[in-house]
Design an enzyme around this catalytic site. Structure first.
Site, PDB file in Angstrom:
ATOM      1  N   ASP A 116     -60.077 -93.796 -22.951  1.00 32.75           N
ATOM      2  CA  ASP A 116     -60.418 -92.702 -23.844  1.00 32.75           C
ATOM      3  C   ASP A 116     -59.641 -92.904 -25.123  1.00 32.75           C
ATOM      4  O   ASP A 116     -58.622 -93.576 -25.112  1.00 32.75           O
ATOM      5  CB  ASP A 116     -59.895 -91.394 -23.228  1.00 32.75           C
ATOM      6  CG  ASP A 116     -61.014 -90.663 -22.559  1.00 32.75           C
ATOM      7  OD1 ASP A 116     -62.102 -91.223 -22.535  1.00 32.75           O
ATOM      8  OD2 ASP A 116     -60.788 -89.553 -22.057  1.00 32.75           O
ATOM      9  N   THR A 122     -58.801 -90.042 -27.409  1.00 30.10           N
ATOM     10  CA  THR A 122     -57.930 -88.892 -27.656  1.00 30.10           C
ATOM     11  C   THR A 122     -56.846 -88.778 -26.605  1.00 30.10           C
ATOM     12  O   THR A 122     -57.142 -88.701 -25.421  1.00 30.10           O
ATOM     13  CB  THR A 122     -58.768 -87.610 -27.646  1.00 30.10           C
ATOM     14  OG1 THR A 122     -59.945 -87.881 -28.395  1.00 30.10           O
ATOM     15  CG2 THR A 122     -58.019 -86.471 -28.258  1.00 30.10           C
ATOM     16  N   ASP A 164     -59.606 -87.733 -19.042  1.00 29.30           N
ATOM     17  CA  ASP A 164     -58.836 -86.499 -18.909  1.00 29.30           C
ATOM     18  C   ASP A 164     -59.730 -85.316 -18.616  1.00 29.30           C
ATOM     19  O   ASP A 164     -59.297 -84.352 -18.031  1.00 29.30           O
ATOM     20  CB  ASP A 164     -58.010 -86.244 -20.168  1.00 29.30           C
ATOM     21  CG  ASP A 164     -58.873 -86.300 -21.416  1.00 29.30           C
ATOM     22  OD1 ASP A 164     -60.095 -86.466 -21.270  1.00 29.30           O
ATOM     23  OD2 ASP A 164     -58.343 -86.198 -22.522  1.00 29.30           O
ATOM     24  N   ASP A 218     -65.193 -86.723 -16.982  1.00 25.97           N
ATOM     25  CA  ASP A 218     -64.852 -88.126 -16.705  1.00 25.97           C
ATOM     26  C   ASP A 218     -64.813 -88.408 -15.214  1.00 25.97           C
ATOM     27  O   ASP A 218     -64.617 -89.550 -14.807  1.00 25.97           O
ATOM     28  CB  ASP A 218     -63.475 -88.476 -17.296  1.00 25.97           C
ATOM     29  CG  ASP A 218     -63.510 -88.426 -18.808  1.00 25.97           C
ATOM     30  OD1 ASP A 218     -64.559 -88.755 -19.380  1.00 25.97           O
ATOM     31  OD2 ASP A 218     -62.499 -88.046 -19.415  1.00 25.97           O
TER      32      ASP A 218
END
Length: 1229
Positions: free
Chosen positions: A478, A480, A800, A804
């Protein structure tokens, strides 16, 4: 129902119950029966009994707004009446049970029997003086004193067996303890937000009591049952309880009941807790699964009865269940009929399951190890059998043929004693041959790594994930929070017709615009998101909640406005309607009702999505002017693209007024509502790259691991960040795709995903932007199933969000974020990154490779010992009729060489150099050519030395010849020297084994590993004691100093010889074979697989001790789960079942993210999706609707048949196979 539940409270609480009945207006059983209802029924029950939710709160003495007072006495009292939020775990195995399991080992049993026979015979004295005649066969006469000592050998064998058993049991025990510690740590870390005394606080899940007012939000796993007090657009995934994958909408007026163990997939709200711990829905199921063993016995009985009469089943089952339902009143009643109907297919499924259990996917390493251990075991068995046969034949021929002695009756015991001695020698060969240290080494190495990885911020949930990580070839990360700091800040803004490169002074913005902006942000951000003062003086303010929203809130603070004032004016209860953020909408809107009956809606979201819906924009005076598509294109070019190319995330804030009129807007028709907006401003939010990430990514690339970035952000932002991180290098030929384009390229005309198409894309793909959760899952699955490269790719994924989950479960290793991650993500993951940092993943790779290397080091050492010891025992026995190394000595060698060496070599700390080579891949052999060269090279040296000592040692040292000693002869110096030299060579070879890639300096970094040093020194000291004072039991006799020096010198020779071996280039030795390949599933025909499962030989059985029990238990649990799934519709029967987990949070925390390779419906695509493309997306997830796919990858497929096994095969608490050391660790749950 009521009469049934009295039995639950039992005598203990019934007294308490009566006193407390007066305090609270409802009892445990009332609340419990309320939570067992669904939907409308529950609502009616609340209305009938309590009037409304408010009435329920009053009876529970709590306030929907203030929550509980938080007064400790009150909380204690609630615990006493309603129980605490804790489900007692299953009792761990006691040390004695573990000892008993360790005793089940075949080789040990053989040894025990041999020792007992030997003991029995040594006490038998034949009558008369017949001994002389018989004993001539031995070539020497023993004196009486010696004969007395015949029992020593038997006792010594028994003692050493006890020693081995205790060590094994202790290891298992400490392993279990560690695992429980880990478990409880995961649980303690789980906090939940409740309101107490009007304050929003976070408390550990175990502290929640009935009557607490809890705030629930997107991504939460509900820790207790409750009733909704207030909710916005709340959708819950109840599949873990009901098996229905559709999300259930929860509202005050239709379905207000929230159940523990379910997941919030959308929205937010508040609930009042009505049942905790054993009384909650999860708890009831848990008690049914039976933490107690007494229930086990009842279940066994039940099973027998089931087999006896399927006909008279109904009445029978009901009675059985009534007994069992002492603890589960209501639940059991509902479950009666279901169980009886299901009984039949329940049994069939069980048969099926039995057949399929062993085929579970092992972790790569275990697969290779089990195979190797079995091969070595077979070889050892053959060798020991030959040894025994040769010894017996030689003795018989020599005694009765050559010396032509008659078989005398009184001599029989003596002959039998000989045979027993031969048998013991044979068993000894076998014991030395079987590397029982292997499973131990794996376990120790993994357990040690897991413990150390905690320090590196990796919390490992499934042990084998640690080792798989060493093989990783791709990481999909990811953006972020993993690659970036997840501390979002607004750095640019376009407002009032002007693009500000830094945050403007408030007086530059028209007041009207400023008010709209501040209100729009304050109201339209989740009220759980706030900016708190810093914890330490001078630190940064703390961001709580969604990071993007935090950035917007701190933006209002930068504009010298206070968002909290607005929120106090408009509390959360007054919001008219909230459209919460989800992965389909990619925006969030809040509607306020004004006093004059008109409405105002504020929206915020991804700029390209919101701007498409805008028809006006606020100008420099704060007036709205028309915003045409042409203006929009200008804005995209001049504002949004420049922001994005600098790596900013662009968010648009807009509003819309609905005039007061006779028609209320159709709030359910989202597309109509979210339209004709007026744009207030566009902000550019930067999420700075973490300083240590570029370096970590460079390390990954050097180590042969491709890092890909998968993000929901737009492509320009993603590309900018990827370049800053070093994922993209200017001038490289790599792909950056958007989710839409990616989908267009991988689907055929019918909209189905084609593996060939994915194969064209993924090798070059580096950035996937604007991706949906399904895209992430598709990409991961595509890379794993790909056959373009010769190695199967091993993929790690970080995530997160709740969305996901599928990708995390599908990946070989799933990393969840410990700080930003939702419970759902953590539950689907294998490793939790406690600091959310990408560089911790690199540490995990390092540890994973280290585990692999540790095992290889141990193997190199272990096999050298085995080869030498077996050959020595074998040839020695054949030539001199007596093994030069006695049984007890062999056992000692085995103990130090297996147990201690595995400790010493498995605990080597990792070094940076591990990251300088490419991943090993799934079918690289465990024993490389270099290692084979080392094993054989050292074997040659050791054999030469031993045989020289054995056959000419007496001349060299000028001592008595120890060969051809009579049956109970005293130990000789000669054989003691042989034994001592053997051990010395092993000790020094242990140092050689520290390096397996042919390095010269074997001492490098030896001081970093105190365990290694202490074990080598400790072994040396014990060896001195054994030789000098071991005496008869160890067949040793004290040696002089110069004899000792010679032994040590010959041992050190092994180090010098190692240097010589290192000089031979491996490339020249083409004839050396590698061993211990991982088998590719495709290479084995099915019949062989079946056979493999049939022949459980020693090594396998050694490995499978506890597992068999575990699977029996599992079958029982299976039956119980069937009872429990009362709410399941028969459609899902057999398709998905919750796995058995070890704790309340672990039990039902797999929302059915069972996206295996053939699952026809991905529950995550929200049904609000444009209806036309939803079906294509769904069907495309697999062509299976008609027939099972010819899946090329059997790795994550349980069985390619319609029914998926009820145990989640891909990764679950039982993920390792039976027959693997790891498995026993995980089954210790």
């Amino acid at each position: 129902m009521a009469n049934n539940s009295v039995s639950y409270t039992g005598v203990k609480n019934s007294i308490a119950e009566t006193n407390h009945e007066g305090d609270f207006g409802c009892s445990v059983k009332e609340l419990r029966s309320l939570m067992e209802l669904r939907g409308a029924e529950g609502l009616h029950k609340i209305q009938d009994c309590y009037g409304d939710v408010q009435g329920l709160c009053t009876r529970l003495k709590t306030s929907p707004i203030e929550g509980l007072s938080g007064n400790p006495a009150d909380i204690e009292r609630r615990r006493a009446v309603f129980g605490q939020n804790f489900i007692p775990p299953k009792k761990p195995k006691t040390f004695l049970q573990l000892v008993w399991e360790a005793l089940q080992d075949v080789t040990l049993i053989i040894l025990e029997i041999a020792a007992i026979i030997s003991l029995g015979l040594s006490f038998y004295r034949p009558p008369g003086g017949g001994t002389e005649i018989c004993a001539t066969a031995t070539g020497g006469v023993e004196d009486e004193g010696e004969a007395e000592a015949g029992w020593i050998e038997g006792v010594a064998i028994l003692l050493s067996v006890i020693c081995v058993v205790l060590v094994t049991a202790f290891n298992d025990w400490s392993k279990e303890k560690q695992f429980r510690g880990l478990q409880s740590r995961i649980e303690q870390e789980q906090k939940f937000t409740v309101v107490r005394g009007g304050q929003v606080i976070q408390i550990p899940v175990a502290d929640i009591v009935v009557g607490d007012v809890a705030q629930v939000k997107y991504g939460d796993l509900l820790p207790a049952d409750g009733v909704l007090i207030q909710g916005n657009d709340l959708k819950i995934d109840e599949s873990s309880l009901t098996g229905e994958s559709d999300h259930v909408k929860k509202t005050m007026d239709k379905d207000p009941l929230l159940l523990s163990g379910t997941h919030v997939m959308e929205g937010s709200g508040k609930m009042v807790v009505t049942a905790v711990g054993v009384n909650s829905q999860t708890g009831i199921i848990f008690t049914l699964l039976g933490s107690g063993d007494d229930e086990e016995k009842e279940k066994e009985k039940e099973e027998k009865e089931k087999k006896k009469d399927k006909k008279g089943k109904k009445q029978d089952g009901a009675v059985e269940n009534r007994n069992k339902a002492k603890a589960q009143d209501g639940a059991a009643m509902e479950m009666q009929p279901l169980k009886s109907e299901e009984g039949i297919d329940g049994d069939d499924a069980k048969e099926k399951k039995k057949a399929n259990l062993p085929k579970k996917e092992k972790s790569v390493l275990q697969g290779k190890l089990t195979k190797l251990a079995v091969q070595i075991g077979k070889a050892g068995l053959v060798m020991s059998a030959i040894t025994v046969i040769i010894l017996v034949l030689y003795f018989v021929i020599d005694t009765f043929w050559v010396q032509q002695l008659p078989w005398l009756k009184e001599c029989t015991p003596i002959y039998i004693q000989y045979f027993v001695k031969f048998f013991i020698i044979g068993v000894t060969v076998l014991v030395v041959a079987v590397p029982e240290g292997l499973p131990l080494a794996v376990t120790i190495s993994l357990a040690y790594s897991v413990k150390k990885m905690m320090k590196d911020n990796n919390l490992v949930r499934h042990l084998d994930a640690c080792e798989t990580m060493g093989n990783a070839t791709a990481i999909c990360s990811d953006k972020t929070g993993t690659l970036t700091m997840n501390r979002m800040t607004v750095v640019q803004v376009y407002v009032a017709d002007k693009h500000y490169r830094k945050i403007p002074e408030p007086d530059l913005i028209p007041d009207k615009t400023l008010d709209l902006l501040v209100n729009g942000i304050a109201v339209n951000c989740a009220y759980t998101t706030k900016i708190l003062p810093p914890e330490k003086e001078g630190g940064l303010p703390r961001h709580v909640g969604n990071k993007t929203e935090c950035a917007l809130l701190s933006f209002t603070l930068d504009l010298k406005k206070d968002y909290q004032a607005v929120r106090n004016e408009i509390p959360e209860e007054n919001l008219y309607k909230v459209y919460t953020f989800n992965s389909v909408r990619k925006s969030m809107s809040t509607v306020l009702k004004n006093s004059d009956g008109s409405y105002r809606m504020f929206s915020k979201g991804a700029s390209e999505i919101i701007l498409k819906k805008c028809v006006k924009i606020l100008n420099s005076e704060g007036e709205s002017k028309v915003f045409r598509p042409r203006d929009r294109d200008d804005m995209v070019k001049k504002v949004i693209e420049p922001m994005a190319s600098e790596g900013l995330r662009t968010i648009c804030v807009a509003y819309r007024d609905f005039p007061a009129g006779e028609f209320e807007p159709e709030w359910e028709n989202e597309n109509a509502i979210l339209n004709s907006l007026t744009c207030i401003c566009v902000v550019g939010i930067e999420d700075p790259v973490r300083p240590e990430v570029p370096d970590a990514i460079k390390k990954c690339q050097r180590a042969g691991i491709t890092v890909r970035m998968v993000t929901g952000d737009n492509i320009n932002t993603a590309r900018a960040i990827a370049t800053k991180c070093g994922i993209l290098h200017p001038g490289d030929d790599f792909l950056c795709l958007e989710g839409k384009e990616f989908n267009r390229r991988i689907r055929n005309e019918k909209g189905e995903i084609e593996q060939e198409r994915i194969d064209k894309i993924w090798p070059k793909l580096r950035v996937l932007a604007r991706s949906s959760p399904t895209d992430k899952h598709t990409l991961v699955k595509g890379i794993i199933d790909s056959t373009v490269v010769e190695q199967r790719q091993v993929v790690a994924v970080t995530g997160d969000g709740t969305n996901d989950g599928p990708a995390l479960k599908k990946a070989d290793v799933g990393f969840a974020m410990g700080i930003a991650g939702t419970d759902v993500a953590k539950e689907a993951s294998d490793i939790i990154l406690t600091d959310d940092n990408f560089s911790s993943i690199v540490k995990a790779v390092m540890w994973g490779r280290n585990v692999y290397d540790s095992i290889s080091k141990f193997l190199q050492f272990q096999l050298t010992v085995n080869v030498v010891a077996v050959i020595v025992a074998f040839t020695g026995a054949c030539i001199t009729q007596d093994s030069p190394l006695k049984a007890v000595q062999m056992l000692w060698v085995n103990l130090i060489m297996d147990t201690f060496a595995s400790l010493a070599l498995a605990t080597e700390p990792p070094t940076e150099s591990l990251l300088l080579r490419r991943p090993y891949g799934r079918n690289k052999p465990l024993i490389s050519r270099t290692m084979m060269k080392n094993i054989l090279g050292h074997g040659v040296y050791q054999l030469t030395v031993i045989f020289t000592l054995l056959f000419v040692g007496e001349k060299i040292f000028d001592i008595d010849n120890g060969r051809h000693a009579p049956l109970h002869a005293p130990p000789s110096e000669h054989y003691t020297i042989v034994f001592n030299t053997f051990v010395m060579m092993q000790l020094f070879n242990e140092i050689n084994a520290r390096k397996i890639h042919g390095e010269r300096n074997v001492f490098e970094g030896i001081y970093n590993n105190p365990i290694f040093c202490s074990i080598v020194i400790g072994t040396f000291i014990i060896q001195i004691i054994i030789v000098q004072f071991g005496g008869k039991p160890f067949s040793c006799i004290g040696l002089s100093i110069d004899q000792w020096l010679w032994c040590i010198f010959l041992g050190i020779g092994a180090l010098l010889w190692g240097q010589l071996i290192a000089s031979i280039p491996t490339s020249r030795l083409k004839f050396l074979k590698e061993a211990g390949h991982g088998t590719q599933k495709d290479e084995i025909p099915d019949e062989e697989l079946e056979e493999d499962m049939e022949e459980i030989d020693h090594a396998e059985r050694e490995l499978r001790r506890g597992q068999i029990l575990w699977f029996r238990g599992l079958n029982r649990i299976q039956t119980q789960i069937r009872v429990v799934n009362a709410f399941r519709s028969s459609l899902y029967e057999g398709l998905e079942k919750p796995e058995s987990r070890s704790s309340i949070h672990n039990f039902m925390t797999h929302p059915e993210f069972r996206i295996e390779d053939s699952e026809p419906h991905i529950p995550l695509i929200d049904d609000t999706d444009a209806e036309d493309d939803a079906p294509t997306k769904r069907n495309s997830s697999s062509p299976r609707s008609c027939s099972p796919p010819p899946s090329p990858n059997k790795n994550n497929n349980a069985v390619d048949s319609g029914i998926h096994l009820a145990i989640d095969i891909s990764k679950s608490a039982t993920s390792s196979s039976p027959g693997s050391p790891l498995h026993s660790l995980e089954t210790s749950l």
